[in-house]
Each structure stands twice: as structure tokens, then as C-alpha cells.
Motif scaffolding. Sequence first.
Motif, short mmCIF file in Angstrom:
data_model
loop_
_atom_site.label_atom_id
_atom_site.label_comp_id
_atom_site.label_asym_id
_atom_site.label_seq_id
_atom_site.Cartn_x
_atom_site.Cartn_y
_atom_site.Cartn_z
N UNK A 120 0.84 -1.20 0.00
CA UNK A 120 0.00 0.00 0.00
C UNK A 120 0.88 1.26 0.00
N UNK A 121 1.94 1.20 0.79
CA UNK A 121 2.87 2.34 0.86
C UNK A 121 3.50 2.62 -0.51
N UNK A 150 0.80 10.14 1.84
CA UNK A 150 1.96 9.25 1.99
C UNK A 150 2.41 9.23 3.45
N UNK A 151 2.44 10.39 4.07
CA UNK A 151 2.84 10.46 5.48
C UNK A 151 1.86 9.68 6.35
N UNK A 211 -0.02 7.16 5.36
CA UNK A 211 0.14 5.73 5.08
C UNK A 211 1.35 5.18 5.83
N UNK A 212 2.40 5.98 5.90
CA UNK A 212 3.62 5.53 6.58
C UNK A 212 3.38 5.33 8.07
N UNK A 213 2.44 6.08 8.62
CA UNK A 213 2.21 6.01 10.06
C UNK A 213 1.04 5.09 10.42
N UNK A 214 0.36 4.52 9.39
CA UNK A 214 -0.86 3.74 9.65
C UNK A 214 -0.56 2.53 10.51
N UNK A 215 -1.42 2.29 11.48
CA UNK A 215 -1.28 1.14 12.36
C UNK A 215 -2.18 -0.02 11.92
#
Lengths: 307, 426
Positions: free
Chosen positions: A196-197, A275-276, A278-282
Motif C-alpha cells: 500500500x505504501x 503518503x505520510x 500511510x507511513x504512520x498507519x497502524x
Amino acid sequence: MSEGNKSEHKLTQLKALEAESIHIIREVVAEFRNPVMLYSVGKDSSVLLHLARKAFYPAPLPFSLLHVDTGFKFKEMYEFRDAFCKEIGANLIVRKNEDAIAKGMNPKDHGVARCCGALKTQGLLDALEEGGYDAAFGGARRDEERSRAKERVFSMRDEFGQWDPKNQRPELWNIYNGKIHDGESVRVFPISNWTEMDIWSYIREEEIPIVPLYFAKERLMVERGNLLIPYYEETRDQLLEGEEPKMIMSRFRTLGCSPCTGAVHSDASNMDEIVIEAAAARRSERETRIIDHGSNSMEDKKKEGYF
Amino acid sequence: MMTEFNFELTKEIELLRLVTVGSVDDGKSTLIGRLLVDTKGAFEDQLLAVRKKKGTEHIASAAEIDLAMLTDGLSAEREQGITIDVAYRYFATPKRKFIMADCPGHEQYTRNMVTGASTANAAIILIDARNGVMPQTKRHTHILGLLGISHLIVAINKMDLVDHDQATFEQIRAEMDDYCAKQGVKDLICIPMSALDGDMVAVRGDHMDWYQGQTLLETLESLSVLENDEQAFRLPVQLVNRPQTAALPDYRGFMGTIASGTVKVGDAIKAIPSGNTSTVKEIVTFDGLLEEAFAPQSVTLTLNDEIDVSRGDMLVHVGNETSDSKELTANVCWIGDEPLTVRKKYLIKHTTQSVKAMVANIDFRRDIHTLNKDEADELAMNEIGQITFKLMKPLHCDSYAGNRTTGSFIVIDTFTNNTVGAGMIV
């Protein structure tokens, strides 16, 4: 990187994934008689279509796009689909399971599994048979769901479009075996190795147009458990008791059918912010898709012919 | 949050393809689970779905998760408690993205390992520190050597169960050093670890201060991924691009993925097998013309002369050409249900060309336990041997040791259409 010849001969991981996907798309066009690209209007489809355009540039796409429509997609998706396909000159084929739609198939009265089975799986199988396609590209990714982690790039399907997970062809190096018997077909997943990222980062880097629903703004939503369900006047009758729509800053991580796809609380209104986020998604994006819930649902659906 | 994310840094991220081999008993699921959890390669809802006790909404430690459930994706696997097939996992650090082929370690291991290892730059072999180097470890190492994996990482796991004893680790390392030297493995790294506690996976921990080397993740981040840079230019042609539009009536572009080496505008090119030569006019991509392209980019080349080139042909530099022969000798891993037999006919797919082939001779079958070369009249599933094929037309190829892309092929059964063999040209 400022010095050294070697750094010039390095591909970023996104460019390496891009090259692999283009290789796969070209192999299919070389080896199959009548391929088609499934186009669901979502972000993964948008990346897949972009890769296909890159693969054949400067020639036009050598295959049609097929949208298996359930009639339940968001209206923003239909608007985007028609405008974008026109802009790039793609030949778009839209197919629906008209029979089930005429009988009023919907997830609220018939259940999500039955509705998906009729409108998506059967709709897809009918459309593939009607078109006589021997290969269909899809935008599935192996990181999406655990049964997908075991699927091949070239996924063999029998005459009924079914997947047999225990009897898959080994795939070695980048050599794909495209030999099939009459009546069999293959589903091809050129973006199998993307996460996804990767998808969001690539959309940002390549400035790929996507449906505006992916960007956060104040939207009329209904809160249902953990999910945010978008509210439209036309579908007021789908509200459950006690539910009231209200304006909520939100966006969609994935797009499916409107009754079965939730939004998430978000302020991410441009690609950098997405994008930021998505990068932090838990939590995984599939969590907002009602169809995936239940113990084996994706694997079972795929065995029946679903993507 | 905004200040932490650096878009410039993401442009430096490279791809590393990995294969992991070993059995569940060696703690492989725990190690993979540990890597996924520590690098955020698995999401919270995916972890919650496989937690041992229902009810909790947050996962405090890896011990709460049934890690095998996370990796066994098919219902038949979960029912039977076995791993059937290669699964692909993805995780990333700020420096690299990893594609990990996770291969089951028991039955049919050759078939699955060969599949998973064929695309890998590096391999992780698991050893249970209590058991040391097992016959299976040697078999895996042999196969990985045959497949030309450049980096072999031996994860000597469960160090917590041998009191983090340095002597145990050194003994296993010495044995692996010795064995790998005989196998021609170029780069061997042994790391002591405890996947359960996380020591030496992503963090050092404080139990093995005697070990000075990098953690597993640091090692994976620093391995060299440049393999094809110095090699001869090879472009197997996938398709000929002829738009025949009003704007491009006479355009002919040769589309393909560069298998190895680099190509520049103006380079003298030969098309094989015709032997016709020309020079590179343009290197075409959707993003614009390039002056130079390199492996593994997917490009389209136009040439300054109209020469006959079609799918299955190979573009190479004049003076640096492939070898051509109607006889082909290769190490073959057999992965089909029906054994390979002498005089049987198959289809061989090599890069973008397919040729009919007949088994002329089984030179030998490799005893995977003793590594002896045995005489044999067939090659059954999961067996490896050296085979000589007679081809209907010459194949333009390199040796596998010199070029993994133009030195490899698959064998297809012409009756079932299944992929039944993996070949590495000698």
C-alpha cells in the motif's frame, strides 16, 4: 548521490517494481490471444493502468479496460472513470450483472456475501466469458490479505474461473509460463509485489490522477461502529435506526461499493499528507472493507472466481 | 509527524529480494513474525486477528501472537498445521524494501526453495543452536549455492536456549564456513540470535555482547545488491512496438527488460540469431528519451537501420555475444509430478523464447545427502541432476554462473502445460 558511476546504475525500489510490472504486462500481451485489463477505478487500478501506458508507449494500449460495475460505486468514481478514460483514449467496456440488479440485489437485504457473489464474482465471470478473454490483468497485491500472499503473478483459472490454491504453478526467475488449454484462462497480477505504501508513494511521485474521494475533506458521514459510512440523500433508506449523518473531515483508503466501504478520519488533503499518513498507519486498509471480514472470506471468494 | 518524514530519503530506498529457509521447528515463523512486527510489516488488525487470546485490543509482545497463523495464509494450512507453499512477505526500513519469499522447510522443499530462491539476492538459513548444522541445512545450502545466491546469512537461532554460549555459536560457524567453502558460496555471514526475545534481529539486546557483528536487520540493510552492473549487455526482445498511427507510421521499437549490463545511444548492436547489426538510435520510455539504460530497466530501443528483429531474439553489443547451440547442458531441479526421462520431449522457455527440446542424456543425478554424482535413468520430483537436451533450434544463452537471467530456463510439460523443471545452464 554526488559521486561514483555505480550510484547512477541503481534503481530506486519503486523504479525496480515498475520495471518488473512492465515486464509482466508485456509478456502477457506477447503470449495471450485476447487480454483485457480489469479496471475498478481505485488507486491500485490507477497504478496498473499507468504502468500499462508506460509499457506500450508510444503505442496506444493494446487491450481494453473492463469495469465490472455493481451499480453501487460512488458517483465520484463514475465521473472520474468516464473523464479519465476519455482523456487517455482508452477503450472502456462496462459490464453489470443486469439480471441480479433487476432483481434488486443489495447488501442490506441479501447480505454482503451474496451481493458480492452476484454483482462482483458472477458479473466478472460473465463479462470474461462474453469477451472471450484468455488473460485478465488485475490490481491485486500480495500484502493485502493472507491468502493473496500465496497467489502467483500468473494465476491459473479453470473453465469456471476458479482458483485452486493447492495446485499452483511454480514461478521461477522472471520467466512466466503462459501455456493454457482451451477454456482455461489466467488472471495476471503485475503489481503483486507492491505494498500500500508503494502505491501511494508511486502515485505521488508520478502524479497519477486518482478519484477525489481519496483526499480528505468535510463529508457527510454516518458513524457505524468503527466505520465511517458516506451518506447520500438517494440512499437515506439504508440508514440504520438512530443513525444521523454529520459533517466529518475524512477520506477513503480504499474504494469499493458505497454501502460496503468505510472512510477514515483524516486531514490528509494532498499526496504528501497521504503518503505520510500511510507511513504512520497502524491498521491495514482492508479494515474499511466489509467484504473481507469473516474467517476465510477472501480465499473462499477467490476459489469461486473472485479477484 | 510532518517533520519526521523525509521524501528525499525515500528516493534512496533500494529493493532486496530475500528467501528464508528452515523449518518451523527452527523458529522460522517466530523470526519472520519478529521482522514483520519490528519493522511494522504487519498491521495491528492483522496481528489482532491471529492473537492467541481474544479480547485484547493491543498487542504488547510477540509472544501474544500465533505467528504461524500470520504466515499460513490458506485454510488448508491452518487446518493441517503445515505450510504448503511459498508465501511472499513485505517489510521496509528507512533504507530498503524487502521482498521475502518464505519457503516451507519440510516436504517438497526443493520445489519450493528453488521457486523462492530463483529471484533472491540473499538467503537466510535458520539453524536451531541446540541442534547445530543438520543434514537439511547442508542440503539447503547446496541448493542455494546452485541457484547462485550471492549472500548467505545463517541465523543461528534459539541462543537463549543454550545460555547465549559463544562456544556453541563458534562451533556452528566453523562448520558452516567449512561446508560453504566447498560449495563456492561467496559471502557467508553467521549471526547468533533469539527471535523470540528479539536479540540480534532488529536490536542487539544485552545477552550476546561477545558478538561484534551487525544485527540481522543491519546486515540486510547493508548487503550489496549490485549484481549486473559489470556484465555484458543483454536485451531479450519481448515485443516489437509498431504503433502505425498517423503520427508514427514507420516506428519500430524493440521492447524488453534489460537482463544485464548497460546500453547507450550510439552503441553498436547485434541482433541474435540473425546476426544483423545496427546502432542504437533512441532509448524510449514514457518519461522521455534516455541517453543510457541499465538492468533491470524495462525500455524500448529504436535502431538506425531497418533490421529484422522479433520476439525471442536478443539484442547484444557487437563483440560481446551469447553462445549458440542446439545442445544444452544444465543443472535441472525437477518439480513436476511425472519424472523426467531420457528421450522425452518438453518445451523450454528461456527469456522470451520457447523451443522444443528432447532429453538426450541424464549426465548424473546429484545425491542431495552425500553430494555424490549418481547414475540415473530418471529425475523424480524434488531431485536435481545434470541434463543434456537436444533442441529443435539453437538457443542463444549464457552460463547461469555468468548471468542468472540469460542462463536460466523453465521446462514445460507439453501435455499438461505445467512448469515441471528449473534449469541452470552449465
